[in-house]
Scaffold this active site. Structure first.
Site, PDB file in Angstrom:
ATOM      1  N   TYR A 127       0.859  -3.987  12.459  1.00  7.09           N
ATOM      2  CA  TYR A 127       0.734  -2.565  12.115  1.00  7.09           C
ATOM      3  C   TYR A 127       1.546  -1.652  13.034  1.00  7.09           C
ATOM      4  CZ  TYR A 127      -2.590  -3.791   8.517  1.00  7.09           C
ATOM      5  OH  TYR A 127      -3.158  -4.313   7.385  1.00  7.09           O
ATOM      6  N   HIS A 159       0.828  -1.222   0.000  1.00 11.73           N
ATOM      7  CA  HIS A 159       0.000   0.000   0.000  1.00 11.73           C
ATOM      8  C   HIS A 159       0.858   1.267   0.000  1.00 11.73           C
ATOM      9  CE1 HIS A 159      -3.807  -2.171   0.929  1.00 11.73           C
ATOM     10  NE2 HIS A 159      -2.993  -2.993   1.546  1.00 11.73           N
ATOM     11  N   ASN A 166     -10.228  -2.963   2.417  1.00 19.60           N
ATOM     12  CA  ASN A 166      -9.879  -3.010   0.995  1.00 19.60           C
ATOM     13  C   ASN A 166     -11.131  -2.793   0.155  1.00 19.60           C
ATOM     14  OD1 ASN A 166      -7.141  -3.497   1.262  1.00 19.60           O
ATOM     15  ND2 ASN A 166      -7.288  -5.701   0.944  1.00 19.60           N
ATOM     16  N   HIS A 190      -4.196   1.104  12.002  1.00 21.50           N
ATOM     17  CA  HIS A 190      -3.986  -0.131  12.753  1.00 21.50           C
ATOM     18  C   HIS A 190      -5.353  -0.748  13.084  1.00 21.50           C
ATOM     19  CE1 HIS A 190      -2.739  -3.048  15.524  1.00 21.50           C
ATOM     20  NE2 HIS A 190      -1.859  -2.383  16.225  1.00 21.50           N
TER      21      HIS A 190
HETATM   22 FE1  HDE Z   1      -2.448  -4.726   5.708  1.00 22.81          FE
HETATM   23  N1  HDE Z   1      -0.651  -3.912   6.161  1.00 22.81           N
HETATM   24  N2  HDE Z   1      -1.797  -6.524   6.329  1.00 22.81           N
HETATM   25  N3  HDE Z   1      -4.184  -5.618   5.066  1.00 22.81           N
HETATM   26  N4  HDE Z   1      -3.104  -3.002   4.989  1.00 22.81           N
HETATM   27  C1  HDE Z   1      -0.296  -2.649   5.957  1.00 22.81           C
HETATM   28  O1  HDE Z   1       0.795  -1.303   7.540  1.00 22.81           O
HETATM   29  C2  HDE Z   1      -0.704  -6.733   7.083  1.00 22.81           C
HETATM   30  C3  HDE Z   1      -4.523  -6.919   5.209  1.00 22.81           C
HETATM   31  C4  HDE Z   1      -4.351  -2.705   4.533  1.00 22.81           C
HETATM   32  O2  HDE Z   1      -3.251   3.502   3.922  1.00 22.81           O
HETATM   33  C5  HDE Z   1       1.035  -2.303   6.582  1.00 22.81           C
HETATM   34  O3  HDE Z   1       1.154   0.906   7.848  1.00 22.81           O
HETATM   35  C6  HDE Z   1      -0.630  -8.109   7.507  1.00 22.81           C
HETATM   36  C7  HDE Z   1      -5.914  -7.126   4.952  1.00 22.81           C
HETATM   37  C8  HDE Z   1      -4.425  -1.328   4.115  1.00 22.81           C
HETATM   38  O4  HDE Z   1      -1.706   3.399   5.473  1.00 22.81           O
HETATM   39  C9  HDE Z   1       1.446  -3.608   7.261  1.00 22.81           C
HETATM   40  C10 HDE Z   1      -1.720  -8.711   6.952  1.00 22.81           C
HETATM   41  C11 HDE Z   1      -6.412  -5.889   4.639  1.00 22.81           C
HETATM   42  C12 HDE Z   1      -3.159  -0.813   4.372  1.00 22.81           C
HETATM   43  C13 HDE Z   1       0.296  -4.521   6.923  1.00 22.81           C
HETATM   44  C14 HDE Z   1      -2.457  -7.706   6.228  1.00 22.81           C
HETATM   45  C15 HDE Z   1      -5.309  -4.965   4.709  1.00 22.81           C
HETATM   46  C16 HDE Z   1      -2.361  -1.872   4.921  1.00 22.81           C
HETATM   47  C17 HDE Z   1       2.035  -1.699   5.645  1.00 22.81           C
HETATM   48  C18 HDE Z   1      -2.122 -10.163   7.034  1.00 22.81           C
HETATM   49  C19 HDE Z   1      -7.837  -5.519   4.223  1.00 22.81           C
HETATM   50  C20 HDE Z   1      -2.685   0.593   4.080  1.00 22.81           C
HETATM   51  C21 HDE Z   1       2.160  -0.260   6.043  1.00 22.81           C
HETATM   52  C22 HDE Z   1      -2.333 -10.617   8.326  1.00 22.81           C
HETATM   53  C23 HDE Z   1      -8.803  -5.809   5.243  1.00 22.81           C
HETATM   54  C24 HDE Z   1      -3.068   1.519   5.176  1.00 22.81           C
HETATM   55  C25 HDE Z   1       1.338  -0.118   7.218  1.00 22.81           C
HETATM   56  C26 HDE Z   1      -2.638   2.931   4.831  1.00 22.81           C
HETATM   57  C27 HDE Z   1      -1.036  -1.713   5.326  1.00 22.81           C
HETATM   58  C28 HDE Z   1       0.244  -5.773   7.387  1.00 22.81           C
HETATM   59  C29 HDE Z   1      -3.626  -8.017   5.515  1.00 22.81           C
HETATM   60  C30 HDE Z   1      -5.489  -3.579   4.428  1.00 22.81           C
HETATM   61  C31 HDE Z   1       2.796  -4.168   6.847  1.00 22.81           C
HETATM   62  C32 HDE Z   1       0.456  -8.724   8.345  1.00 22.81           C
HETATM   63  C33 HDE Z   1      -6.691  -8.439   5.060  1.00 22.81           C
HETATM   64  C34 HDE Z   1      -5.621  -0.613   3.533  1.00 22.81           C
HETATM   65  O5  HDE Z   1       1.543  -3.463   8.643  1.00 22.81           O
END
Ligand code: HDE
Length: 665
Positions: free
Chosen positions: A357, A70, A143, A334
């Protein structure tokens, strides 16, 4: 936005006032900022030049690590209003009190590409909302697709390594058309359902404003009595869900890589405030096991026909950021930012996110005090005994920084649940400690089939095109074949069709899920279609009479349709200003075009413009005078959604349909 958050952000804004003196960071007024300090005007620069060193050091550290996923995103401020109290389900105050508007910040994003990638790539989109509530920040980090690629958080690093550009050559940027993604897909069939969504039109949103949002996971709502209901969150765009055509998305990627962010920025700037309604699907605790899928499995959606979406409020985005870095880049979402009345389910993907997060912000934002950055600060008071650390911006006073204490009357103190203190839901757990996947998570194909069954004919065709492009780009035949074999478990005909398009062996055996269940709400064909904020290019030349366009403009404006005058060069047409040219814009930027002047189709870039609008199934209008010239192009002036504009309202009747998929090309 006149609210607490706005005030707080204003306080932190460092305006460059007209009479502001340029100083060093220590407040020293500088007499010169153009030249470094040298031994003679042609001599070497001196080490003592503290001003040069401070300026350059700061510049050298201007970038922070981009988000691992993202990375490319765009944000805006807004507010949430509640239609009716949700007290029966939750004690969250912002979901109880209809008289208050809750300020919020949203960041939309693509997933795969780096910060500099294109907006219109085929990808899932992030839809993250931070509500600044009176009980603390609540983040709904979702999402634009209701399901996820994997079921357990421990697989996220694997998924992301497969999706991101390949490590040996750092290609491709912004998409999943490469071997490692499709190898992951074939070897990890739990990714099948979400991949069907990303290969469909859902992977190509026309605008952030026409994109649905989903919380994806199952959460809990907890009411005052401590009762729990399972819930899924939905954002429904008031303008409906609309997509780009793949060819169009690819052209835009070259002609305007900022297409989606520009659209969001400009819409807010001119007062066309984007709106989404918040919906909830609720399942009673006792109905947890009533479905043919596990409600804790994030690769499954709850069909709206089985569990209706209740619309409970509206989000309006009404203010652009002042500074993209300070706000959009530094915002830290988060899923664990909660308020009383909302809690987690045991979805194993959600549970893992709760660790990731905070951890990622430590490296991205440089330490544990990222909550003090203006965009991340709650609007309610916040206090605890956490101290010091990198970038500490508070001057904590007092002697005691521990709990319990007598020196400071035991402040900061905890709050009883009855008075709004948070406690986790008292779920009873009696289990073996295992590394395992529940049997109830093992069906990876039924809902992929449900999605396929629910698509209209054009949507299904686009899905095949998506697979053909992405798989066709893979270098290894075995990767392509494995992927097709996986699709074969969803639908034999689909797998056979794709195999033919990409030139690999079609699977012989039919092992597909036998189901014709459909969920009509999953098809974009059934979405809201409105004229509001659609945009039309009025194609003119320097010979066009202003009166030929003024009446068209009036009807468009009366119907809230935006327009731009486009000609071979920027100029004035009487009082009308032509700001766009056939060089600076393209028909892909608009929802429809009207060829006002007969000479237009004869100009080479304009001819391409008209033919592209035709093959992207857009509404094309032409004046009576321009008809013969249209005939000289490959466009059929009597084709579907192609109209002579005697009556602008008749044109609008076609425009509102947005695409004319039945048009013969
Ligand atoms: Fe994320 N995800 N994600 N994700 N995600 C990040 O956090 C993570 C997942 C989503 O505009 C990171 O600050 C793991 C699902 C959005 O700043 C990180 C898992 C969904 C955004 C991270 C998921 C998301 C992130 C990277 C699996 C939809 C952007 C930078 C367990 C429900 C937020 C950050 C923004 C961002 C980890 C799965 C949505 C690395 C470990 C499912 C919208 O922490």
């Amino acid at each position: 936005m006149t609210n607490e958050k706005q005030k707080q952000l204003d306080e932190f804004k460092r305006e460059h006032k007209e009479d502001a003196a340029l100083t060093t960071n220590q407040g020293l007024k500088m007499a010169e900022d153009e030249f470094s300090l040298k031994a003679g005007d042609r001599g070497p620069t001196l080490l003592e030049d503290f001003h040069f060193r401070e300026k350059m050091t700061h510049f050298d550290h201007e970038r922070i690590p981009e988000r691992i996923v993202h990375a490319r995103g765009y944000g805006a401020h807004g507010e949430f209003e509640l239609y009716q109290s949700m007290e029966k389900y939750t004690k969250a105050k912002f979901l109880n009190d209809t008289s208050k508007k809750t300020p919020l910040f949203v960041r939309f994003s693509t997933v795969q590409g780096s910060r500099g990638a294109n907006d219109t790539v085929r990808d899932a989109r992030g839809f993250a909302v931070k509500f600044y509530t009176e009980e603390g920040n609540y983040d709904l980090v979702g999402n634009n697709i209701p399901v996820f690629f994997i079921q357990d958080a421990i697989k996220f690093p694997d998924l992301v390594h497969a999706i991101k550009p390949e490590p040996h050559n750092e290609m491709p940027q912004g998409g999943t058309a490469h071997d490692t993604f499709w190898d992951f897909f074939a070897q990890n069939p739990e990714s099948t359902h979400m991949t069907m969504w990303t290969m469909s039109d859902r992977g190509l949103p026309k605008s952030y404003r026409t994109m649905e949002g989903f919380g994806v996971h199952t959460f809990r709502l907890i009411n005052k009595e401590g009762q729990s209901h399972f819930v899924k969150f939905h954002w429904k765009p008031v303008l409906g869900v609309h997509q780009l055509v793949w060819d169009e998305a690819q052209i835009i990627a070259g002609k305007n890589p900022d297409f989606n962010r520009e659209d969001l920025y400009e819409s807010i700037d001119k007062g066309d405030y984007p709106e989404w309604e918040l919906g909830i699907q609720v399942i009673k605790k006792e109905d947890e096991f009533k479905f043919d899928f596990d409600i804790l499995d994030p690769t499954k959606l709850w069909p709206e026909e089985d569990v209706p979406v209740e619309i409970i409020g509206k989000m309006t985005l009404n203010r652009n950021v002042d500074n993209v870095f300070a706000e959009t880049e530094q915002v830290a979402f988060h899923p664990g930012h909660l308020v009383p009345g909302i809690d987690f389910s045991n979805d194993p993907l959600l549970q893992g996110r709760l660790f990731s997060y905070t951890d990622t912000q430590l490296s991205r934002l440089g330490g544990p005090n990222f909550h003090q950055i203006p965009i991340n600060r709650p609007v309610c008071p916040f206090a605890n005994n956490q101290r010091d650390g990198m970038h500490q911006s508070f001057v904590h006073t007092g002697q005691a920084a521990y709990h319990n204490n007598a020196i400071n009357n035991n402040n900061p103190h905890t709050t009883p649940v009855e008075e709004g203190g948070f406690e986790s839901y008292h779920e009873k757990i009696d289990a073996h400690k295992v590394r395992a996947r529940s049997e109830s998570f093992k069906d990876h194909y039924s809902q992929a089939k449900l999605y396929l069954n629910s698509l209209s004919k054009p949507e299904r065709d686009h899905l095949v095109d998506g697979f053909a492009f992405e798989l066709g780009k893979c270098k290894h035949d075995f990767v392509k074949e494995n992927a097709v074999n996986n699709i074969n478990y969803v639908d034999h005909a689909l797998a056979t069709e794709i195999a033919e398009r990409i030139g690999v062996k079609a699977p012989k055996e039919d092992v597909e899920v036998k189901s014709d269940k459909q969920s009509p709400t999953l098809s974009m064909e059934n979405t809201v279609k409105k004229l509001d904020t659609l945009s039309v290019a009025l194609m003119v030349t320097e010979d066009t009479k202003p009166e030929d366009v003024t009446s068209i403009i009036k009807t468009l404006t009366d119907n809230k349709v935006n327009h731009k005058l486009v000609a071979q060069k920027a100029m004035n047409l009487g009082d009308l200003k032509v700001t766009e040219t056939f060089d600076t814009v393209h028909s892909t930027f608009f929802d429809g075009i009207i060829v006002v002047d007969a000479k237009v189709p004869l100009l080479p870039p304009a001819k391409d413009y008209i033919e592209a609008a035709n093959r992207h199934f857009k509404t094309i209008g032409y004046s009576a005078a321009a008809k013969a010239a249209i005939e000289a192009t490959s466009v059929d002036p009597n084709g579907i959604g192609i109209v002579e504009v005697n009556d602008v309202n008749a044109y609008l009747d076609e425009l509102v349909k947005q695409r004319h998929w039945d048009r013969q090309l």
